[in-house]
Scaffold this active site. Structure first.
Site, PDB file in Angstrom:
ATOM      1  N   ASP A 278       0.859  -1.179   0.000  1.00 27.41           N
ATOM      2  CA  ASP A 278       0.000   0.000   0.000  1.00 27.41           C
ATOM      3  C   ASP A 278       0.897   1.230   0.000  1.00 27.41           C
ATOM      4  OD1 ASP A 278      -2.330   1.802   0.514  1.00 27.41           O
ATOM      5  OD2 ASP A 278      -3.327  -0.106   0.918  1.00 27.41           O
TER       6      ASP A 278
ATOM      7  N   TYR B  22     -15.756  -4.876   8.919  1.00 27.97           N
ATOM      8  CA  TYR B  22     -14.506  -4.142   9.058  1.00 27.97           C
ATOM      9  C   TYR B  22     -14.180  -4.069  10.545  1.00 27.97           C
ATOM     10  CZ  TYR B  22     -13.390  -2.577   4.324  1.00 27.97           C
ATOM     11  OH  TYR B  22     -12.983  -2.534   3.009  1.00 27.97           O
ATOM     12  N   PHE B  23     -13.202  -4.853  10.939  1.00 27.59           N
ATOM     13  CA  PHE B  23     -12.903  -4.981  12.364  1.00 27.59           C
ATOM     14  C   PHE B  23     -11.946  -3.902  12.873  1.00 27.59           C
ATOM     15  CE2 PHE B  23     -13.953  -9.818  12.824  1.00 27.59           C
ATOM     16  CZ  PHE B  23     -15.275  -9.533  12.504  1.00 27.59           C
TER      17      PHE B  23
ATOM     18  N   GLU C 226     -10.111   2.486  -4.950  1.00 27.15           N
ATOM     19  CA  GLU C 226      -9.755   3.866  -4.609  1.00 27.15           C
ATOM     20  C   GLU C 226      -8.679   4.425  -5.536  1.00 27.15           C
ATOM     21  OE1 GLU C 226     -10.794   3.801   0.155  1.00 27.15           O
ATOM     22  OE2 GLU C 226      -8.741   3.337  -0.451  1.00 27.15           O
TER      23      GLU C 226
ATOM     24  N   HIS D 254      -2.862   3.324  -4.749  1.00 26.64           N
ATOM     25  CA  HIS D 254      -2.172   2.970  -3.496  1.00 26.64           C
ATOM     26  C   HIS D 254      -0.712   2.608  -3.775  1.00 26.64           C
ATOM     27  CE1 HIS D 254      -5.654   2.991  -0.782  1.00 26.64           C
ATOM     28  NE2 HIS D 254      -6.341   2.510  -1.799  1.00 26.64           N
TER      29      HIS D 254
ATOM     30  N   TRP E 282     -16.717  -4.447  -0.709  1.00 22.68           N
ATOM     31  CA  TRP E 282     -16.497  -3.812   0.592  1.00 22.68           C
ATOM     32  C   TRP E 282     -17.469  -2.673   0.835  1.00 22.68           C
ATOM     33  CZ3 TRP E 282     -14.736   1.261   1.533  1.00 22.68           C
ATOM     34  CH2 TRP E 282     -14.322   1.997   0.412  1.00 22.68           C
TER      35      TRP E 282
END
Length: 530
Positions: free
Chosen positions: A157, A385-386, A293, A229, A360
């Protein structure tokens, strides 16, 4: 038991299982690997008899405990391994501790079981904060206890590259570390810790992780997130960028405009990386290539990239992004692996039909992907999403937002009844994500994952949490205590787990969901902004 078996019935007789008991039959090694603390030994006739039944599915099993011993019938090694995990859960929690105890009582029982979903996953972001090999191996062990079978490692990333490359060594020499890390978690005002952070897995590490996982029937899914990213990649090799300008490994969070070029040298570079990953891991049926993204401004502003797009006969930069991801998926297919992408890549269009989609931003876009014939792994922000907190309390450690509870995870249905039968059949799994911007160490990993991952395991195995889950979880926490998992207590964090002073709160889940709904509304006709 967690996850609860499909069919379980009590029998009147019981059996005393001794340490060092013998195991006989077809799948001895799978059972021994699942129960290392019991020091089971192979033999011609044993207290545990294991047989293979080719008529059963690979992960299916039948477990019977009676006065004369324990019988396991399984479709394959995975089924025998999961039968042994269920057998272990029939023992007291103390059996999960290394001790000198010689025997354990096993209640009489008959279990017939098989998973509803084939992909039962956890995602760990090792790019934002690096977690060394020992933590990955420990997580694999915890996944095995819960019959989870996919570990998705986010290896690249903007904030870091986390795997050795012998073909492109600057990736691990330059891109694997940053001089400091943002501590305010929001862009204004800027605040940094001024502490270098970094690390990477050697290819030998990756080979060990892959072998260790396979022995526990866990598949490693590596992710190299492209074409966006890309700050860390371009810090090492700026020539692969859309502009050629120098970059630094990003020190802050958020989305960066850094983007790889779609030109042939970049495709060659990435296929070489894929070869290294696949070669190290040994068996890699899936490689995640991201696609999320992506800021396409630099593609649109490049005369060279525009000319290449025109040469390919593509109308827009969005079409070019779709072409680029498909080209990578084709390269993976040539190497025997399927591409996995985040849902933006599906919205862009042009995917190979065998590409797996992770929605997602919500199951609405997941349903559209399923209707289009793609296999779908359910990964929605809510409730999977933890990195979100478990309560709206000032005591909770810093999180991106709140609130996603154990009950929220347990209530999730990956393939809703209102979907068509064809759409539901395309949901091949479910996976929770742990992004690590706000997860700086292994103790926080434990706190964020457990016990929410226990609820995930139940949903993934059974398709939905069954009645009595809360009560079974309370008992299961004794097993986690014995293993040494620093989970979040049901009543709230221990004093040493509480939020550090003067940290800002995260955003609310409702706000995030409203934004994501806007992003994915009418996705068939909406393209990412340029």
């Amino acid at each position: 038991m967690i996850p609860r078996p499909e069919l379980i019935s009590d029998l009147s007789a019981s059996f005393e299982l001794t340490s060092g008991a013998t195991v006989s039959g077809d799948l001895v090694d799978a059972v021994r690997r699942a129960l290392p603390l019991l020091d089971l030994r192979p033999g011609d006739s044993g207290e545990i008899d294991v047989r293979r039944d080719p008529a059963m599915g690979e992960e299916a099993y039948r477990l019977t405990v009676g006065s004369r011993g324990i019988e396991i019938v399984a479709g394959g090694g995975a089924g025998a391994f999961y039968a042994a995990q269920s057998l272990h859960q029939l023992l007291p929690p103390a059996s999960y501790r290394f001790s000198e105890r010689a025997s354990w009582p096993v209640p009489g029982v008959r279990i017939e079981d098989a998973p509803r979903l084939g992909w039962r996953g956890l995602h760990l972001d090792v790019a934002r904060h690096f977690f060394p090999k020992r933590e990955v191996l420990r997580l694999i062990d915890l996944m095995a206890v819960h019959k989870l079978n996919r570990l998705h490692l986010h290896l690249a990333d903007d904030q870091g590259w986390r795997v050795e490359s012998r073909a492109y060594p600057l990736l691990h020499e330059v891109s694997s570390h940053r001089p400091r890390t943002a501590t305010n978690y929001h862009r204004e005002p800027e605040a940094y810790d001024d502490l270098p952070h970094g690390g990477y897995y050697t290819l030998d590490d990756l080979a060990e992780i892959g072998a260790y996982a396979r022995a526990r029937h866990v598949t490693i899914v590596p992710e190299i997130d492209v074409p966006g990213h890309a700050s860390a990649i371009l810090a090492a090799y700026p020539a692969f960028g859309a502009t050629g300008e120098p970059h630094d490994v990003l020190e802050r969070w958020g989305i960066s405009p850094a983007i790889l070029s779609p030109l042939p040298p970049t495709v060659e570079f990435l296929t070489t990386i894929f070869d290294e990953l696949i070669g190290a891991l040994g068996q890699t049926p899936y490689v995640h290539i991201g696609g999320d993204e992506v800021v396409l401004d630099h593609w649109a502003g490049s005369a060279e990239i525009t000319a290449y797009r025109d040469e390919l006969g593509l109308a827009t930069v969005n079409d070019l992004q779709a072409w680029f991801l498909r080209r990578l998926a084709d390269a993976l297919a040539e190497r025997g692996a399927r591409a996995v992408v985040w849902d933006e890549a599906f919205v862009s269009g042009g995917l190979r039909q065998d590409t797996v989609v992770m929605p997602w931003r919500g199951m609405g876009v997941g349903r559209r992907a399923a209707a289009a014939g793609h296999d779908v792994v359910a990964t929605p922000v809510f409730p999977l999403y933890f990195d979100y907190a478990e309560a709206s309390s000032a005591d909770e450690p810093m999180a991106i937002g709140d609130t996603i509870t154990v009950a929220d995870v347990a209530a999730f249905v990956p393939a809703p009844e209102e979907w068509t039968e064809r759409e539901r059949a395309r949901v091949v799994g479910v996976q929770a994500q742990l992004w690590s911007e706000r997860v700086p160490d292994a103790r926080t990993v434990d706190y964020r994952l457990w016990p929410r991952a226990c609820a995930l395991a139940e949903v993934a195995w059974s398709g939905a949490a069954s009645d009595g889950f809360a009560g079974r979880l309370e008992e299961h926490l004794g097993r986690l205590d014995a293993i040494g998992v620093e989970y979040r207590p049901q009543a709230g964090p221990h004093p040493w787990q509480r939020r550090r002073p003067h940290r800002p709160a995260g955003v609310r889940v409702a706000e995030v969901m409203e934004r994501l709904d806007g992003m994915t509304h009418d996705a068939e006709s909406t393209r990412p902004s340029v």
